[in-house]
Design a protein around this motif. Structure first.
Motif, PDB file in Angstrom:
ATOM      1  N   LEU A  12       0.883  -1.274  -0.001  1.00  0.00           N
ATOM      2  CA  LEU A  12       0.017  -0.071  -0.103  1.00  0.00           C
ATOM      3  C   LEU A  12       0.809   1.207  -0.020  1.00  0.00           C
ATOM      4  O   LEU A  12       0.587   2.222  -0.721  1.00  0.00           O
ATOM      5  N   LEU A  13       1.875   1.170   0.807  1.00  0.00           N
ATOM      6  CA  LEU A  13       3.032   2.322   0.798  1.00  0.00           C
ATOM      7  C   LEU A  13       3.620   2.763  -0.610  1.00  0.00           C
ATOM      8  O   LEU A  13       3.531   3.929  -1.090  1.00  0.00           O
ATOM      9  N   ARG A  14       3.886   1.630  -1.424  1.00  0.00           N
ATOM     10  CA  ARG A  14       4.625   1.650  -2.536  1.00  0.00           C
ATOM     11  C   ARG A  14       3.727   2.087  -3.566  1.00  0.00           C
ATOM     12  O   ARG A  14       3.878   2.965  -4.309  1.00  0.00           O
ATOM     13  N   ASN A  15       2.464   1.581  -3.536  1.00  0.00           N
ATOM     14  CA  ASN A  15       1.481   2.202  -4.666  1.00  0.00           C
ATOM     15  C   ASN A  15       1.002   3.357  -4.266  1.00  0.00           C
ATOM     16  O   ASN A  15       0.680   4.109  -5.251  1.00  0.00           O
ATOM     17  N   GLY A  16       0.941   3.708  -3.078  1.00  0.00           N
ATOM     18  CA  GLY A  16       0.712   5.356  -2.874  1.00  0.00           C
ATOM     19  C   GLY A  16       1.779   6.098  -3.452  1.00  0.00           C
ATOM     20  O   GLY A  16       1.544   7.231  -3.965  1.00  0.00           O
ATOM     21  N   LEU A  17       3.064   5.643  -3.222  1.00  0.00           N
ATOM     22  CA  LEU A  17       4.002   6.511  -3.682  1.00  0.00           C
ATOM     23  C   LEU A  17       4.291   6.541  -5.131  1.00  0.00           C
ATOM     24  O   LEU A  17       4.523   7.724  -5.775  1.00  0.00           O
ATOM     25  N   VAL A  21       3.774  11.988  -6.983  1.00  0.00           N
ATOM     26  CA  VAL A  21       5.076  12.199  -7.214  1.00  0.00           C
ATOM     27  C   VAL A  21       5.216  13.012  -5.609  1.00  0.00           C
ATOM     28  O   VAL A  21       6.621  13.024  -4.843  1.00  0.00           O
ATOM     29  N   TRP A  22       4.346  13.947  -5.296  1.00  0.00           N
ATOM     30  CA  TRP A  22       4.435  14.684  -4.295  1.00  0.00           C
ATOM     31  C   TRP A  22       4.560  13.953  -2.953  1.00  0.00           C
ATOM     32  O   TRP A  22       5.047  14.268  -1.895  1.00  0.00           O
ATOM     33  N   ARG A  23       3.799  12.808  -2.889  1.00  0.00           N
ATOM     34  CA  ARG A  23       3.761  11.957  -1.634  1.00  0.00           C
ATOM     35  C   ARG A  23       5.237  11.494  -1.369  1.00  0.00           C
ATOM     36  O   ARG A  23       5.920  11.305  -0.428  1.00  0.00           O
ATOM     37  N   THR A  24       5.746  10.940  -2.658  1.00  0.00           N
ATOM     38  CA  THR A  24       7.272  10.446  -2.559  1.00  0.00           C
ATOM     39  C   THR A  24       8.320  11.713  -1.971  1.00  0.00           C
ATOM     40  O   THR A  24       8.926  11.233  -1.033  1.00  0.00           O
ATOM     41  N   VAL A  25       8.196  12.917  -2.443  1.00  0.00           N
ATOM     42  CA  VAL A  25       8.867  14.031  -1.926  1.00  0.00           C
ATOM     43  C   VAL A  25       8.538  14.252  -0.466  1.00  0.00           C
ATOM     44  O   VAL A  25       9.335  14.423   0.268  1.00  0.00           O
ATOM     45  N   GLY A  26       7.347  14.102  -0.067  1.00  0.00           N
ATOM     46  CA  GLY A  26       6.787  14.334   1.310  1.00  0.00           C
ATOM     47  C   GLY A  26       7.336  13.458   2.038  1.00  0.00           C
ATOM     48  O   GLY A  26       8.037  13.880   3.405  1.00  0.00           O
ATOM     49  N   LEU A  27       7.417  12.254   1.469  1.00  0.00           N
ATOM     50  CA  LEU A  27       7.992  11.101   2.433  1.00  0.00           C
ATOM     51  C   LEU A  27       9.331  11.218   2.661  1.00  0.00           C
ATOM     52  O   LEU A  27      10.147  11.056   3.661  1.00  0.00           O
ATOM     53  N   VAL A  28      10.242  11.796   1.515  1.00  0.00           N
ATOM     54  CA  VAL A  28      11.633  11.784   1.634  1.00  0.00           C
ATOM     55  C   VAL A  28      11.999  12.921   2.543  1.00  0.00           C
ATOM     56  O   VAL A  28      12.869  13.026   3.424  1.00  0.00           O
ATOM     57  N   LEU A  29      11.111  14.101   2.432  1.00  0.00           N
ATOM     58  CA  LEU A  29      11.363  15.259   3.303  1.00  0.00           C
ATOM     59  C   LEU A  29      11.030  15.009   4.753  1.00  0.00           C
ATOM     60  O   LEU A  29      11.769  15.284   5.761  1.00  0.00           O
ATOM     61  N   ALA A 522      -8.299  17.145 -10.942  1.00  0.00           N
ATOM     62  CA  ALA A 522      -7.442  16.186 -10.755  1.00  0.00           C
ATOM     63  C   ALA A 522      -6.691  16.111  -9.686  1.00  0.00           C
ATOM     64  O   ALA A 522      -6.336  15.194  -8.856  1.00  0.00           O
ATOM     65  N   ALA A 523      -5.936  17.082  -9.261  1.00  0.00           N
ATOM     66  CA  ALA A 523      -4.885  17.501  -8.152  1.00  0.00           C
ATOM     67  C   ALA A 523      -5.756  17.085  -7.042  1.00  0.00           C
ATOM     68  O   ALA A 523      -5.329  16.578  -5.889  1.00  0.00           O
ATOM     69  N   VAL A 524      -6.928  17.667  -6.785  1.00  0.00           N
ATOM     70  CA  VAL A 524      -7.963  17.530  -5.350  1.00  0.00           C
ATOM     71  C   VAL A 524      -8.555  16.199  -5.238  1.00  0.00           C
ATOM     72  O   VAL A 524      -8.746  15.858  -4.103  1.00  0.00           O
ATOM     73  N   SER A 525      -8.732  15.385  -6.303  1.00  0.00           N
ATOM     74  CA  SER A 525      -9.374  14.036  -6.198  1.00  0.00           C
ATOM     75  C   SER A 525      -8.212  13.023  -6.475  1.00  0.00           C
ATOM     76  O   SER A 525      -8.746  11.852  -6.885  1.00  0.00           O
ATOM     77  N   GLU A 526      -6.911  13.180  -6.332  1.00  0.00           N
ATOM     78  CA  GLU A 526      -5.959  12.246  -6.806  1.00  0.00           C
ATOM     79  C   GLU A 526      -5.972  10.918  -5.979  1.00  0.00           C
ATOM     80  O   GLU A 526      -5.852   9.825  -6.543  1.00  0.00           O
ATOM     81  N   ASN A 527      -6.431  10.814  -4.689  1.00  0.00           N
ATOM     82  CA  ASN A 527      -6.463   9.725  -3.977  1.00  0.00           C
ATOM     83  C   ASN A 527      -7.928   9.178  -3.752  1.00  0.00           C
ATOM     84  O   ASN A 527      -8.235   8.477  -2.604  1.00  0.00           O
ATOM     85  N   ARG A 528      -8.657   9.613  -4.392  1.00  0.00           N
ATOM     86  CA  ARG A 528     -10.247   9.399  -4.058  1.00  0.00           C
ATOM     87  C   ARG A 528     -10.806   8.495  -5.087  1.00  0.00           C
ATOM     88  O   ARG A 528     -10.328   8.208  -5.999  1.00  0.00           O
TER      89      ARG A 528
END
Length: 528
Positions: A12-17, A21-29, A522-528
């Motif tokens: 689930l973590l990998r699929n979310g990343l 791209v922003w989630r990946t950057v957020g996780l790195v930060l 598209a940006a606000v509904s990305e994970n819905r």
């Protein structure tokens, strides 16, 4: 079952990343930030090796007890249930709670907080590997302490799951967070006063706090090496028994409440929406598209926990500044009287994030063809309705409590420039960056949000842009300290620059939105 749940969490973590791209950057930060904190703690633990055993005992017991308490407090008030492996999602599967516990425990430790806690827990060995008995005591304390942290969070969130999902608790949580922040600020102020009073008083306060923490459930496990260092073998035995009993009790409690969730899962939201008659909100704004947007978003400020979290977060800083400046005998009245300006500086960030909180409901704006400027004006009006009275109250309180009426023009000018300029800058920045926010009714801090870098950029650009707009006013305010009449000149300057920035920001933000509606959706509904 352990391997299965861990693989599920990682998948689930990998699929979310992969999806963001922003989630990946957020996780790195987030990882880099956590790495910096862990490195600082480990460096401090290494430095303790060159202090006395008594000092090492007091510092480690107090620090690690606060770590355990933080897991309990933050799990209830901030993070809630781990959304990726929420037990309610397993309700339809033929699986027992007892079989899931080890896997959920390990899966819950996968993440920046869990990994950081494990590393910091192992760091206890850096401070106590001075002799064989101390090393053995630390080796026993580390797993017990880490298990206490994880189980406190799991048992508490499982036990209070129905309450945590209620709107009443979400409203209360923001008040509690504000109180916690104020308490920490006052505590830091008291520590500063103790340090000024002399190292002996500070050392005595540290020893007293460590003793209390060691005999609290949060410190039972972490106090074992300290007891051995003092030669208090009886206390060490008692702490060991209490720590083992606490871990066993938390494990059984978690199993009990998890079993209940597997047969009666708690659904998010948990409350039924009720239709009501039109009231004062509709009469507050004109019957225009902008007025309709303003009325809708104003209701969100009262009913949506995500907006309430923003209000609490913005209010904490100025209230703490006023309180600490007035309570501290050495505090500066100048800081207290200008504290309301900080709230004005942050208001623009609330407008900048407003579109993200709409989520998929934003389609209503797009399909009805609402003008972008009307959307921007509506959100500005509702934010002004909420924060305007707050700023008036804070300004009056700051001036009355400090008695610095001579600074009223300067404070008023800077606050107005920040407020109006921030609303304009936020209206434009909000059209640039959007991100998927937690859905309405959910924990506003839940891990499912992937604001990450877009949220950070939005906040940073909104606040820095507000400062740039208010620079002429700020220059006059600084000059008024030497030439008082410049404070009165700063009032119209702040008003004019703020109004100009507001009109330009709304107009340009509206044009940008009309060109970017599909991308925004598209940006606000990305994970819905």
């Amino acid at each position: 079952m352990v391997a299965l749940l861990v693989r599920l969490k990682l998948t689930l973590l990998r699929n979310g990343l992969r999806r963001s791209v922003w989630r990946t950057v957020g996780l790195v930060l987030g990882g880099l930030y956590g790495l910096g904190l862990v490195a600082g703690v480990l460096a401090g633990l290494v430095a303790l090796r060159w202090t006395s055993l008594e000092m090492t005992a007091d510092v480690t017991v107090l620090t690690y007890a606060l770590l355990s308490a933080g897991w309990l407090l933050l799990s209830l008030l901030v993070f809630g249930v781990d959304e990726t492996v929420d037990p309610a999602k397993f309700a339809l599967l033929p699986v027992r709670a007892r079989a899931m516990l080890p896997g959920l425990l390990v899966a819950g430790a996968i993440g920046v907080p869990g990994v950081a806690t494990v590393v910091v827990g192992l760091g206890l060995l850096l401070a106590w590997t001075r002799s064989l008995p101390l090393t053995l005591a630390a080796l026993v304390a580390v797993p017990l302490g880490v298990l206490t942290c994880l189980l406190l969070a799991r048992a508490a969130t499982s036990a209070f799951a129905p309450f945590l999902s209620s709107r009443r608790f979400r409203d209360l949580a923001f008040v509690l967070l504000a109180l916690v922040g104020a308490t920490l600020a006052v505590g830091g102020n008291l520590l500063g006063r103790l340090a000024d009073a002399g190292p002996e008083r500070l050392r005595g306060a540290l020893a007293g706090a460590a003793q209390v923490a060691g005999w609290s459930p949060f410190g039972w496990a972490w106090a074992l090496p300290a007891d051995v260092a003092r030669g208090s073998w009886g206390q060490a035995a008692v702490h060991l028994v209490l720590a083992l009993a606490l871990v066993a009790l938390l494990w059984k409690a978690w199993e009990h409440f998890l079993a209940a969730r597997l047969v009666e899962p708690v659904e998010g939201g948990g409350e039924t929406a009720r239709a009501g008659r039109s009231g004062w909100v509709e009469r507050l704004y004109p019957a225009t598209p902008a007025g309709g947007v303003a009325a809708r978003t104003l209701r969100y400020w009262r009913r949506d926990p995500r907006y309430l979290a923003g209000v609490a977060g913005f209010l904490i800083a100025p209230v703490i500044l006023i309180a600490t400046s007035l309570l501290n005998p050495d505090g500066s009245p100048l800081v207290a009287v200008f504290a309301p300006s900080l709230l004005g500086l942050l208001v623009g960030a609330s407008v900048a994030q407003d579109l993200s909180y709409d989520g998929t409901a934003l389609w209503a704006h797009i399909t009805t063809g609402i003008p972008g400027a009307a959307d921007r004006w509506g959100r500005v009006l509702s934010s002004l309705t909420i924060f305007g009275p707050m700023l008036v109250v804070l300004l009056a309180a700051a001036v009355l409590l400090t008695g610095r009426w001579d600074l009223l023009p300067a404070v008023l000018a800077l606050t107005v420039a920040f407020l109006l300029g921030g609303l304009g800058v936020g209206a434009f920045v909000g059209a640039l960056w959007q991100w998927p926010a937690p859905p309405p009714g959910a924990n506003p801090f839940q891990k499912g949000s992937s604001g990450g870098l877009p949220a950070l950029l939005s906040f940073s650009v909104a606040t820095s842009g507000t400062v740039l707009v208010a620079l002429p006013t700020a220059a006059l305010v600084v000059g008024s300290f030497f030439t008082p009449w410049l404070g009165w000149l700063a009032v119209p300057v702040g008003l004019v620059t703020g109004v100009v920035a507001l009109r330009v920001g709304v107009a340009q933000g509206g044009r940008l939105l009309e060109r970017r509606w599909p991308e925004v959706m598209a940006a606000v509904s990305e994970n819905r």
